[in-house]
Design an enzyme around this catalytic site. Sequence first.
Site: not given
Length: 432
Positions: A50, A162, A171, A212, A249, A300, A327, A352, A380, A403
């Site tokens: 993403s 994901h 998430e 993840e 998230d 997030e 993010d 990131k 990550h 994270k």
Amino acid sequence: MKVRLPIREVHAREILDSRGNPTLEAEVTVENPVTGEWVKKRAGVPSGASTGQFEAVELRDGEVRYFGLGVRRAVNNVNTKLKDALLGQDASCQHRIDEQILGCDGTQNKENLGANACLGVSMAAARAAAGALHLPLYQYLGGIYTVKLPIPMMNILNGGKHADNTLDFQEFMIAPAEAESFAEGLRVCAEVYHNLKGICKEKGLSTGVGDEGGFSPDLPDTESALSLLVEAIEKSGHEPGGDVKIAIDAAASELFDHETGAYVFPGESRMKGQRVARTTQELIGYYESLANRFPLFSLEDGLDENDWDGWQELTRRLGDRLQLVGDDLFVTNVKRLSAGIRLGAANAILVKVNQIGTLTEAFAAIRLAQENGFHTVISHRSGETDDDFIADIAVAVNAGQIKTGAPCRMERVAKYNRLLRIEEELYGELWK
Ligand code: PGA
Ligand code: ZN
């Protein structure tokens, strides 16, 4: 006299990431002229699914092999242009190494060499310099003020891009806010994770995992996902919102429909048999009601990466009670973060390193955030390697939070295990 650590070799290769897609691994060899040692270290570059629209460019070959995802052009850029620029340069001077990399690329978004090429070399140079000086990486990067282990934000339910389930938010995380040590917090999270698996099994839900490492069952909506987390936290003997808190998230840029200007929830629509979409105002209201009903502490990417007005409103309404993390909004970029600080959009940044492409730039974003009272979360990507570099960054900058997925899938666990080793190095065996 300062010891120079001249770079003697630079090399990259194509390897696979945790999704089975190619990524770049770089190696840098430096010489310590005092000891006469040559030290070679490598670094692996992660990759997102993403990805934010404003991230630095990840160079892909676009050829038939690996469905276009090969990184041989980026590898070649390391083995020719970056190597030529860096041979003989002092690896212990990271900002000058990164300046050379930026100069060699010559673009704003690293589309020339590829952020993957740039970052691999930037990280490998730092690790080789640390090795040649016989310093742990976190201490090399952070100096003597490297004392704080981060609190993990563990993603134990996966959705969005994901996973192939019906969860629209990407998430669902737990954070052991009051653990006395990193090791203790890790244990708490791992136990909640295992209890969550048991609960899913009992309810006849899938226990397959997403990118993840979190479980990825089909659930009707966000409320059901949060209820499952609450149940797993309680079953583990903890207090939801007390010693174990919950974070989301939303990765809302992925839900935003540019044509209608609303956020579309495809999974919820499917489960409820009717189209579910929310305007910015409705979505902010939805977050507010979730925060009223569940022990959320962090949200997030609650809104789209271009919706600065929405972010300001979100921050006005919920900034006092929630950590609001940018993010895709900030993409580890000081320019975008400066705008957020100026406008009062968000109050935390996700970091990131591959969103920006060099360590120096990522550290500049972290510093800017910290100087302005923004929280920092080192992160990550959903496509990872076995490289545990980000664990050292989290300690080096006293980030406070990391994270890096569920306690499952070794590319995630590698970072947690590295933090266990760092904690032992700094504080000894705390359980004795
Ligand atoms: P990504 O997801 O690595 O696929 O971008 C991680 C995140 O959005 O935080
Ligand atoms: Zn995110």
